[in-house]
Design a protein around this motif. Structure first.
Motif, mmCIF file in Angstrom:
data_model
loop_
_atom_site.group_PDB
_atom_site.id
_atom_site.type_symbol
_atom_site.label_atom_id
_atom_site.label_comp_id
_atom_site.label_asym_id
_atom_site.label_seq_id
_atom_site.Cartn_x
_atom_site.Cartn_y
_atom_site.Cartn_z
ATOM 1 N N ALA A 1 0.830 -1.210 0.000
ATOM 2 C CA ALA A 1 0.000 0.000 0.000
ATOM 3 C C ALA A 1 0.862 1.257 0.000
ATOM 4 C CB ALA A 1 -0.947 -0.006 1.207
ATOM 5 N N VAL A 2 1.937 1.258 0.771
ATOM 6 C CA VAL A 2 2.845 2.415 0.803
ATOM 7 C C VAL A 2 3.504 2.605 -0.567
ATOM 8 C CG1 VAL A 2 4.999 3.305 1.792
ATOM 9 C CG2 VAL A 2 3.248 2.321 3.286
ATOM 10 N N VAL A 3 3.950 1.522 -1.171
ATOM 11 C CA VAL A 3 4.582 1.615 -2.500
ATOM 12 C C VAL A 3 3.606 2.193 -3.503
ATOM 13 C CG1 VAL A 3 5.484 0.246 -4.435
ATOM 14 C CG2 VAL A 3 6.305 -0.191 -2.114
ATOM 15 N N VAL A 4 2.394 1.675 -3.536
ATOM 16 C CA VAL A 4 1.392 2.142 -4.503
ATOM 17 C C VAL A 4 1.046 3.610 -4.255
ATOM 18 C CG1 VAL A 4 -1.019 1.863 -5.233
ATOM 19 C CG2 VAL A 4 0.458 -0.146 -4.990
ATOM 20 N N ALA A 5 0.946 3.998 -2.985
ATOM 21 C CA ALA A 5 0.542 5.372 -2.643
ATOM 22 C C ALA A 5 1.647 6.391 -2.863
ATOM 23 C CB ALA A 5 0.081 5.426 -1.189
ATOM 24 N N THR A 6 2.916 5.972 -2.815
ATOM 25 C CA THR A 6 4.000 6.956 -2.837
ATOM 26 C C THR A 6 4.912 6.885 -4.061
ATOM 27 O OG1 THR A 6 5.467 5.503 -1.552
ATOM 28 C CG2 THR A 6 4.069 7.049 -0.316
ATOM 29 N N MET A 7 4.796 5.816 -4.854
ATOM 30 C CA MET A 7 5.695 5.666 -6.003
ATOM 31 C C MET A 7 4.897 5.484 -7.285
ATOM 32 S SD MET A 7 8.614 3.054 -4.537
ATOM 33 C CE MET A 7 9.567 3.178 -6.059
ATOM 34 N N PRO A 8 5.141 6.302 -8.283
ATOM 35 C CA PRO A 8 4.494 6.054 -9.564
ATOM 36 C C PRO A 8 4.935 4.705 -10.132
ATOM 37 C CG PRO A 8 5.477 8.250 -9.501
ATOM 38 C CD PRO A 8 5.953 7.517 -8.288
ATOM 39 N N LEU A 9 4.077 4.078 -10.908
ATOM 40 C CA LEU A 9 4.402 2.802 -11.536
ATOM 41 C C LEU A 9 5.683 2.931 -12.357
ATOM 42 C CD1 LEU A 9 3.426 -0.116 -11.960
ATOM 43 C CD2 LEU A 9 2.156 0.699 -13.954
ATOM 44 N N HIS A 10 6.576 1.967 -12.246
ATOM 45 C CA HIS A 10 7.863 1.893 -12.946
ATOM 46 C C HIS A 10 8.882 2.921 -12.464
ATOM 47 C CE1 HIS A 10 6.091 -1.087 -15.497
ATOM 48 N NE2 HIS A 10 5.180 -0.243 -15.928
ATOM 49 N N SER A 11 8.617 3.563 -11.321
ATOM 50 C CA SER A 11 9.626 4.466 -10.766
ATOM 51 C C SER A 11 10.541 3.678 -9.838
ATOM 52 C CB SER A 11 8.966 5.618 -10.011
ATOM 53 O OG SER A 11 8.289 5.142 -8.866
ATOM 54 N N LEU B 1 14.139 0.137 -4.700
ATOM 55 C CA LEU B 1 12.692 -0.043 -4.689
ATOM 56 C C LEU B 1 12.224 0.304 -6.092
ATOM 57 C CD1 LEU B 1 11.635 1.651 -1.340
ATOM 58 C CD2 LEU B 1 11.851 -0.790 -1.828
ATOM 59 N N PHE B 2 11.455 -0.571 -6.697
ATOM 60 C CA PHE B 2 10.991 -0.368 -8.063
ATOM 61 C C PHE B 2 9.541 -0.814 -8.127
ATOM 62 C CE2 PHE B 2 10.221 -1.716 -12.424
ATOM 63 C CZ PHE B 2 10.690 -0.625 -13.132
ATOM 64 N N HIS B 3 8.622 0.126 -8.341
ATOM 65 C CA HIS B 3 7.196 -0.186 -8.365
ATOM 66 C C HIS B 3 6.845 -0.884 -9.675
ATOM 67 C CE1 HIS B 3 2.808 1.450 -8.012
ATOM 68 N NE2 HIS B 3 2.859 0.133 -8.070
ATOM 69 N N ALA B 4 6.436 -2.155 -9.550
ATOM 70 C CA ALA B 4 6.094 -2.951 -10.732
ATOM 71 C C ALA B 4 4.803 -3.721 -10.481
ATOM 72 C CB ALA B 4 7.229 -3.922 -11.055
ATOM 73 N N ARG B 5 4.210 -4.177 -11.575
ATOM 74 C CA ARG B 5 3.027 -5.029 -11.510
ATOM 75 C C ARG B 5 3.364 -6.362 -12.158
ATOM 76 N NH1 ARG B 5 -1.599 -0.704 -13.454
ATOM 77 N NH2 ARG B 5 -1.512 0.555 -11.552
ATOM 78 N N GLY C 1 -5.916 -7.823 -9.847
ATOM 79 C CA GLY C 1 -5.656 -8.488 -11.127
ATOM 80 C C GLY C 1 -4.170 -8.642 -11.411
ATOM 81 N N TYR C 2 -3.336 -8.241 -10.477
ATOM 82 C CA TYR C 2 -1.878 -8.364 -10.578
ATOM 83 C C TYR C 2 -1.315 -8.301 -9.167
ATOM 84 C CZ TYR C 2 -2.332 -3.309 -10.067
ATOM 85 O OH TYR C 2 -2.675 -2.062 -9.624
ATOM 86 N N VAL C 3 -0.027 -8.581 -9.042
ATOM 87 C CA VAL C 3 0.645 -8.511 -7.746
ATOM 88 C C VAL C 3 1.604 -7.321 -7.774
ATOM 89 C CG1 VAL C 3 2.236 -9.702 -6.192
ATOM 90 C CG2 VAL C 3 0.431 -10.985 -7.337
ATOM 91 N N VAL C 4 1.583 -6.530 -6.720
ATOM 92 C CA VAL C 4 2.490 -5.391 -6.593
ATOM 93 C C VAL C 4 3.867 -5.915 -6.168
ATOM 94 C CG1 VAL C 4 2.977 -3.247 -5.353
ATOM 95 C CG2 VAL C 4 0.607 -3.825 -5.980
#
Length: 166
Positions: free
Chosen positions: A25-35, A45-49, A113-116
């Motif tokens: 939840a913290v990753v999703v809330a604070t990091m844009p996807l692929h940042s 730390l790399f936000h991916a789906r 529908g995916y895993v963070v």
């Protein structure tokens, strides 16, 4: 299983799921996807789906297929856990963190529908897949079970045989 062991196992599962979901939840809330946020020269730390399972395998099965596959694997692990003797406390702990990790990823899969994923190990010559705490729980739990089964239990059997003069 004894009542105390059952409560400890359930608490371990709950803690694993809560930690996994809170960090995601913290990753999703604070990091844009692929940042990415570099932490060390080899760790970011790399936000991916992840639309597949471990290392993006079986991504073509779709959400329902992957959720059913994950639920089936979870059912098998729960059955093995139930059959594990109470004295095998290390194996019980390994199974508990595997179940917690599997539930954490299954929550993502059914809800999103995916895993963070967000942990990225890399070097100039080597890229490892992006993963999450739930994946780490599953992997570490498997290693703990293997260690308990093949090293610690084997040592116990050897000591018992020596004690009885076999």
């Amino acid at each position: 299983m004894t009542r105390g062991l059952t409560l400890f196992n359930l608490l371990t599962v709950v803690v694993a799921v809560v930690l996994d979901q809170a960090i995601k939840a913290v990753v999703v809330a604070t990091m844009p996807l692929h940042s990415a946020i570099e932490i060390l020269p080899f760790l970011a730390l790399f936000h991916a789906r992840n639309t597949g399972i471990a290392f993006s395998m079986f991504a073509g099965l779709g959400d329902v297929g992957l959720s059913l596959l994950a639920a089936a694997v979870l059912a098998v692990v729960l059955f093995l856990w139930w059959k594990t003797p109470a004295g095998r406390k290390l194996t019980h702990f390994g199974l508990a963190i595997i179940v917690g990790g599997a539930i954490g990823n299954l929550i993502d899969r059914t809800r999103l529908g995916y895993v963070v994923d967000y942990v990225y190990f890399h070097t100039p010559a080597f890229d490892f897949a992006v993963f999450n705490l739930a994946d780490a729980f599953i992997t570490v739990g498997a290693v703990i079970i293997l260690l308990d089964e093949f090293v610690l239990a084997g040592m116990g059997r050897k000591q018992a045989a020596e004690k009885h003069g076999d």
